[in-house]
Write a protein that holds these residues in place. Structure first.
Motif, PDB file in Angstrom:
ATOM      1  N   THR A  63       0.851  -1.196   0.000  1.00  0.00           N
ATOM      2  CA  THR A  63       0.000   0.000   0.000  1.00  0.00           C
ATOM      3  C   THR A  63       0.890   1.251   0.000  1.00  0.00           C
ATOM      4  O   THR A  63       1.797   1.351   0.822  1.00  0.00           O
ATOM      5  N   PRO A  64       0.641   2.205  -0.919  1.00  0.00           N
ATOM      6  CA  PRO A  64       1.407   3.454  -0.834  1.00  0.00           C
ATOM      7  C   PRO A  64       1.113   4.156   0.496  1.00  0.00           C
ATOM      8  O   PRO A  64      -0.038   4.203   0.928  1.00  0.00           O
ATOM      9  N   ILE A  65       2.163   4.684   1.136  1.00  0.00           N
ATOM     10  CA  ILE A  65       1.993   5.366   2.432  1.00  0.00           C
ATOM     11  C   ILE A  65       0.941   6.475   2.293  1.00  0.00           C
ATOM     12  O   ILE A  65       0.136   6.711   3.189  1.00  0.00           O
ATOM     13  N   SER A  66       0.958   7.154   1.151  1.00  0.00           N
ATOM     14  CA  SER A  66       0.058   8.300   0.959  1.00  0.00           C
ATOM     15  C   SER A  66      -1.408   7.876   0.840  1.00  0.00           C
ATOM     16  O   SER A  66      -2.300   8.717   0.873  1.00  0.00           O
ATOM     17  N   GLU A  67      -1.666   6.563   0.710  1.00  0.00           N
ATOM     18  CA  GLU A  67      -3.066   6.117   0.630  1.00  0.00           C
ATOM     19  C   GLU A  67      -3.604   5.589   1.956  1.00  0.00           C
ATOM     20  O   GLU A  67      -4.742   5.115   2.028  1.00  0.00           O
ATOM     21  N   ILE A  68      -2.775   5.664   3.003  1.00  0.00           N
ATOM     22  CA  ILE A  68      -3.260   5.214   4.309  1.00  0.00           C
ATOM     23  C   ILE A  68      -4.212   6.294   4.847  1.00  0.00           C
ATOM     24  O   ILE A  68      -3.830   7.451   4.975  1.00  0.00           O
ATOM     25  N   PRO A  69      -5.474   5.909   5.122  1.00  0.00           N
ATOM     26  CA  PRO A  69      -6.408   6.916   5.612  1.00  0.00           C
ATOM     27  C   PRO A  69      -6.128   7.243   7.081  1.00  0.00           C
ATOM     28  O   PRO A  69      -5.610   6.413   7.823  1.00  0.00           O
ATOM     29  N   VAL A  70      -6.445   8.443   7.485  1.00  0.00           N
ATOM     30  CA  VAL A  70      -6.196   8.893   8.852  1.00  0.00           C
ATOM     31  C   VAL A  70      -7.521   9.281   9.492  1.00  0.00           C
ATOM     32  O   VAL A  70      -8.350   9.939   8.858  1.00  0.00           O
ATOM     33  N   ASP A  71      -7.752   8.834  10.739  1.00  0.00           N
ATOM     34  CA  ASP A  71      -8.990   9.149  11.454  1.00  0.00           C
ATOM     35  C   ASP A  71      -8.793  10.250  12.489  1.00  0.00           C
ATOM     36  O   ASP A  71      -9.659  11.086  12.692  1.00  0.00           O
TER      37      ASP A  71
ATOM     38  N   PRO B  92     -12.645  16.746   6.102  1.00  0.00           N
ATOM     39  CA  PRO B  92     -13.927  16.244   6.615  1.00  0.00           C
ATOM     40  C   PRO B  92     -13.843  14.823   7.181  1.00  0.00           C
ATOM     41  O   PRO B  92     -14.573  14.483   8.105  1.00  0.00           O
ATOM     42  N   SER B  93     -12.945  14.005   6.621  1.00  0.00           N
ATOM     43  CA  SER B  93     -12.862  12.614   7.082  1.00  0.00           C
ATOM     44  C   SER B  93     -12.138  12.467   8.424  1.00  0.00           C
ATOM     45  O   SER B  93     -12.167  11.397   9.024  1.00  0.00           O
ATOM     46  N   ILE B  94     -11.485  13.504   8.877  1.00  0.00           N
ATOM     47  CA  ILE B  94     -10.753  13.435  10.146  1.00  0.00           C
ATOM     48  C   ILE B  94     -11.723  13.680  11.299  1.00  0.00           C
ATOM     49  O   ILE B  94     -12.408  14.705  11.343  1.00  0.00           O
ATOM     50  N   LYS B  95     -11.765  12.707  12.224  1.00  0.00           N
ATOM     51  CA  LYS B  95     -12.728  12.822  13.316  1.00  0.00           C
ATOM     52  C   LYS B  95     -12.295  13.848  14.358  1.00  0.00           C
ATOM     53  O   LYS B  95     -13.117  14.558  14.920  1.00  0.00           O
ATOM     54  N   ARG B  96     -11.009  13.891  14.618  1.00  0.00           N
ATOM     55  CA  ARG B  96     -10.568  14.783  15.687  1.00  0.00           C
ATOM     56  C   ARG B  96      -9.081  15.080  15.533  1.00  0.00           C
ATOM     57  O   ARG B  96      -8.303  14.196  15.175  1.00  0.00           O
ATOM     58  N   VAL B  97      -8.716  16.322  15.816  1.00  0.00           N
ATOM     59  CA  VAL B  97      -7.304  16.695  15.879  1.00  0.00           C
ATOM     60  C   VAL B  97      -7.043  17.298  17.259  1.00  0.00           C
ATOM     61  O   VAL B  97      -7.647  18.312  17.623  1.00  0.00           O
ATOM     62  N   LEU B  98      -6.198  16.655  18.013  1.00  0.00           N
ATOM     63  CA  LEU B  98      -5.854  17.161  19.338  1.00  0.00           C
ATOM     64  C   LEU B  98      -4.507  17.870  19.268  1.00  0.00           C
ATOM     65  O   LEU B  98      -3.527  17.281  18.812  1.00  0.00           O
ATOM     66  N   VAL B  99      -4.468  19.115  19.729  1.00  0.00           N
ATOM     67  CA  VAL B  99      -3.188  19.799  19.884  1.00  0.00           C
ATOM     68  C   VAL B  99      -2.983  20.003  21.380  1.00  0.00           C
ATOM     69  O   VAL B  99      -3.768  20.695  22.033  1.00  0.00           O
ATOM     70  N   VAL B 100      -1.974  19.341  21.905  1.00  0.00           N
ATOM     71  CA  VAL B 100      -1.752  19.331  23.352  1.00  0.00           C
ATOM     72  C   VAL B 100      -0.368  19.893  23.656  1.00  0.00           C
ATOM     73  O   VAL B 100       0.643  19.204  23.484  1.00  0.00           O
TER      74      VAL B 100
END
Lengths: 212, 469
Positions: free
Chosen positions: B334-342, B371-379
Motif C-alpha cells: 500500500t502506498p503510504i500516501s493512501e493510508i487513511p487517517v482518522d 472532513p474525514s478526520i474525526k478529531r485533531v488534538l493539539v496538546v
C-alpha cells in the motif's frame, strides 16, 4: 527480594521479537499505587478477548485460546522463552512485577532492552541472553516436546536441557551475588554512605550551581 | 592527553564507587518525579524507615494521568485521581526543589518543564522513572530512564547502580531539506539501526546538521534515542545550549552563571575521541518519515510503500511484518500516501514544544481539518508552552481549522487519561511509540513530525508536506 539459586521449571515460548512493555502490561493498570497484583493482567490485550480495566475479576473474562500462555501445555510455566529486544519501550517496572506475579522467574532471549533488563534483577527475575542459534534450538525443542522443562543454575551459570546439553550463560558478578542472596540494593549502597557524602561535598564545592 | 567522548566525561565525573566487575555507583544531580512510577518508591522508602537523601534534587509534576480539558471538573477517573493525589501527598511530606501540581501554571510533561525551567543543566546526571528521560541529554546531561526500584534507590542514596555504556556517534551532516525536522532524523536513524540498534550504548548526536538544530530539535532527537534502544542520547554543549538556559528560572545567575558556563563549555566530545560505533547519515537523504507498523523501526519515506512480507526471508522478521500489517489493517505494498487517517495528535514529550507547534501552525494556517478526520488534538507540552503559543496566536490558527486546543499533559501519547483512539482508528501522531494499543486498545499509530501530522489533518491522509507549502 526473593533469592534465586536453581530453578527446574516448565518453559513457555513467546515467539515474537520486540515485545514492548506496553504489551507486557497495558497502561490502564499503571494507575495502581501498589507493587503487586499485576499477574492477572500480564499481556492483557493478547491474553483476553475483551478489554481489561483495573479492578476486574479476570477469572471470568473470555480468554484468547490462541495466545500461548492460555494453552494447557504451558500452564504453570516459570521460564519464558522470547526473541530479540524483549521489554523495549516504557521503563515501567510494572512489567517485571507482572511477569513475576504471574509466576515467571527466568526469561531467556537473544536480547533484552536495557531498562527492562535492569528492572528484572531488582525483582528476583533472571533475564538470560543466549546466542541466536541457542534460542532457535530452544524454541524448536519447546515446540516439539510436551511439558518441556529446563534447569537454570545461577551459581553455576548454566542452563541444562532435557537432552543433557549444558548451555553456559553470562551474568554480571555483582548482579549475580545480589540475586543469589536476595540482597536489597539500597542497603548495600548505604554501606558507602560516607563515600557518597564526601563525593557530594566535593561536588558542591566544585559545582555549586547543581545544588541550588 | 587522552581524548574523551562527552559520555566518558559525564560518566567519570559522577563515579562514587566501583565494584570489581565494573558496576559503579554514580551520583545523581537531578531527580525528576511524576505520579505513575513514584508511589511504590515513596511507599518503599517509608516502609524501610528511610528518608530522602537530598530533597533539593527533586523536581516533580503530574503529567501522565491528568486530563487535557475541563480542568474545572478535576480528575474524573477515581483511580487516576488517587495516583495524582498520592504524588501531592508524597511531595508535601518529603519536599522538593520544585513541584508543579495538576493545574499549576507551569505544570506540564516532565521532559518539557525540566529544560524550560532550567532545572536540567549541562553536566548533570538526570534520572526519572520514565524512559523518555533521554530527552535531557540534549543539554549534555547524562540522562536516562529508571525503574521504580531505582527511583526508590535514588531517593534513599542519591546514587544509581550502573555499568558504563558503550558509546555510539550518530553523525548527520549537511543541510536538511525544506520542512524536514528533527523527528524525521530520529525516525530515519531508527529505521537504519533498528529499535535494538542502540541497546547497551549511549548515543551522541553530532555533525553539522545537529549543530544547526534548535534545542527543541535536539530534545526531539535525544527523546527518541530510547526508541533506538539507547538509554541515553547526548548532544555536546555549544552556544545554543548556553543561550537557551540563560535567564531560565532555576538556572544559575551572576558570577555562578559565569563559572558554570566556563565548565559547561568543556562538555563536548574531544576532537578525535574514539566511539565504539559510528553511524553516518547525510541530511540531504532524509525525507519525511511515516511509520506503518507497530515498532518505530517499521518506518518508510512518505513517498514509499508498506512492505511486502513475502519478500522477506528471515522468518521472525517476516512474521513480525505480517503481524504488524494485520494489526494495522494494511495490505502489503500500500502506498503510504493512501493510508487513511482518522485522528491526529500533536503533542507528547517528543513534539509538544513551541517550535513544534509553530511548525504545525505554518502548515495549518488558512486551511481546515479534512472532513474525514474525526478529531485533531493539539496538546502543548506545558503551561508555559501553551501561554507562549497563545501569545503568538497559534491557538487561533488551530481553532479556526477545527482542531482542539487542549491543556498540557502526556495525553494521547499513551492514553492513560481520557484521550485515546477507538479500536481500528488510524492516527497521525507526533508521539514516540506506535506499539499495539499504545494510544488506546486497537488503535493504529503512525509516527510523524508535527508538519506531517498537520498535513495529514488538513488532507485526510499522509501527504508530503512539501506539496502544501
Amino acid at each position: 527480594m526473593n533469592p534465586f539459586s536453581v530453578l527446574d521449571g516448565r518453559v513457555a515460548p513467546l515467539d515474537r521479537a520486540n515485545v514492548d512493555t506496553d504489551a507486557i502490561i497495558p497502561k490502564q493498570f499503571l494507575k495502581s499505587i501498589k507493587r503487586s497484583g499485576f499477574g492477572p493482567n500480564l499481556f492483557d490485550e493478547w491474553r483476553y478477548l475483551d478489554h481489561g480495566e483495573p479492578g476486574q475479576d479476570c477469572a471470568n473474562r473470555p480468554k484468547n485460546p490462541d495466545f500461548v500462555l492460555n494453552q494447557p501445555r504451558y500452564q504453570g510455566a516459570q521460564i519464558l522463552l522470547t526473541r530479540d529486544n524483549f521489554g523495549c519501550g516504557s521503563s515501567r517496572e510494572h512489567a517485571p512485577w507482572a511477569l513475576e506475579d504471574f509466576g515467571f522467574r527466568v526469561l531467556i532471549g537473544s536480547s533484552f532492552a536495557d531498562i527492562f533488563f535492569n528492572n528484572c534483577f531488582k525483582n528476583g527475575l533472571l533475564p538470560i541472553v543466549l546466542a541466536q542459534q541457542e534460542v532457535d534450538e530452544l524454541f524448536r525443542q519447546c515446540g516439539a516436546t510436551e511439558a518441556y522443562r529446563l534447569t537454570v543454575d545461577l551459581a553455576a551459570q548454566t542452563i541444562t536441557r532435557p537432552d543433557g546439553k549444558v548451555i553456559p550463560f553470562e551474568v554480571d558478578s555483582f548482579r549475580k551475588e545480589c540475586l543469589l542472596n536476595g540482597w536489597d540494593d539500597i542497603g548495600l549502597t548505604l554501606r558507602h554512605a560516607e563515600k557518597i557524602r564526601a563525593f557530594e561535598q566535593k561536588r558542591q564545592a566544585d559545582h555549586p550551581y547543581y545544588f541550588a | 592527553m587522552e581524548t574523551q567522548t562527552l559520555y566518558e566525561k559525564l560518566w567519570s565525573s559522577h563515579v562514587v564507587h566501583q565494584e570489581a566487575d565494573g558496576t559503579a555507583l554514580i551520583y545523581i544531580d537531578r531527580h525528576l518525579v511524576h505520579e505513575v512510577t513514584s508511589p511504590q518508591a515513596f511507599e518503599g522508602l517509608k516502609l524501610a524507615g528511610r528518608k530522602p537523601w537530598r530533597v533539593s534534587s527533586i523536581v516533580a509534576t503530574a503529567d501522565h494521568n491528568t486530563p487535557t480539558d475541563h480542568w474545572e471538573q478535576g480528575i474524573l477517573d477515581p483511580v487516576s485521581r488517587q495516583q495524582v493525589e498520592t504524588l501531592d501527598t508524597n511531595i508535601r511530606e518529603v519536599g522538593a526543589l520544585a513541584y508543579f501540581p495538576f493545574k499549576d501554571a507551569r505544570q506540564g510533561i516532565i521532559h518539557v518543564i525540566g529544560p524550560e525551567n532550567g532545572v536540567t543543566l549541562p553536566g548533570m546526571t538526570v534520572v526519572c522513572g520514565d524512559s523518555h528521560t533521554s530527552t535531557h541529554g540534549a543539554f549534555a546531561c547524562l540522562a536516562h530512564g529508571i525503574g521504580t526500584s531505582e527511583v526508590e534507590h535514588v531517593l534513599a542514596t542519591q546514587c544509581l547502580l550502573q555499568k558504563k555504556s558503550k558509546t555510539m556517534l550518530v553523525r548527520v551532516d549537511g543541510a536538511l531539506g525544506r520542512c524536514i525536522s528533527a523527528k524525521d532524523i530520529a525516525l530515519a536513524v531508527i529505521g537504519r539501526i533498528g529499535t535494538a540498534g542502540g541497546t547497551g550504548y549511549a548515543i551522541e548526536f553530532g555533525g553539522s546538521t545537529i549543530r544547526a538544530l534548535s534545542m527543541e530539535g535536539r530534545m526531539t532527537l535525544c527523546n527518541m534515542a530510547i526508541e533506538a534502544g539507547a538509554r541515553a542520547g547526548l548532544v555536546s554543549v555549544d552556544d545554543r545550549t548556553i543561550d537557551y538556559l540563560r535567564d531560565k528560572p532555576f538556572a544559575p545567575k551572576g558570577d555562578v552563571w559565569n563559572r558554570a558556563v566556563q565548565y559547561w563549555q568543556t562538555l563536548k566530545s574531544d576532537d578525535g575521541a574514539r566511539f565504539d560505533k559510528v553511524v553516518e547519515l547525510n541530511a540531504v537523504d532524509i525525507q519525511p518519515q511515516v511509520t506503518w507498523g507497530t515498532s518505530p523501526e517499521m518506518v518508510e519515506m512518505v513517498s514509499g510503500r508498506v512492505p511486502d512480507p513475502a519478500a522477506v526471508s528471515d522468518p521472525v522478521k517476516r512474521e513480525g511484518i505480517e503481524r504488524a500489517l494485520k494489526y494495522m489493517g494494511l495490505a502489503p505494498n500500500t502506498p503510504i500516501s493512501e493510508i487513511p487517517v482518522d485522528q491526529v495528535f500533536i503533542g507528547s514529550c517528543t513534539n509538544s514544544r513551541i517550535e513544534d507547534l509553530r511548525e504545525a501552525a505554518v502548515v495549518v494556517k488558512g486551511r481546515t481539518k479534512a472532513p474525514s478526520i474525526k478529531r485533531v488534538l493539539v496538546v502543548p507540552g506545558s503551561g508555559l508552552v501553551k501561554r507562549q503559543a497563545e501569545a503568538e496566536g497559534l491557538h487561533e490558527i488551530f481553532l479556526a481549522a477545527g482542531f482542539e486546543w487542549r491543556e498540557p499533559g502526556c495525553s494521547m501519547c499513551l492514553a492513560m487519561n481520557a484521550d485515546r483512539l477507538e479500536p481500528g482508528e488510524h492516527c497521525a501522531s507526533t508521539s514516540n511509540r506506535n506499539f499495539e494499543g499504545r494510544q488506546g486498545a486497537g488503535g493504529r499509530t503512525h509516527l510523524v513530525s508535527p508538519a506531517m501530522a498537520a498535513a495529514a489533518a488538513v488532507t485526510g491522509h499522509f501527504v508530503d508536506v512539501r506539496e502544501l507549502i
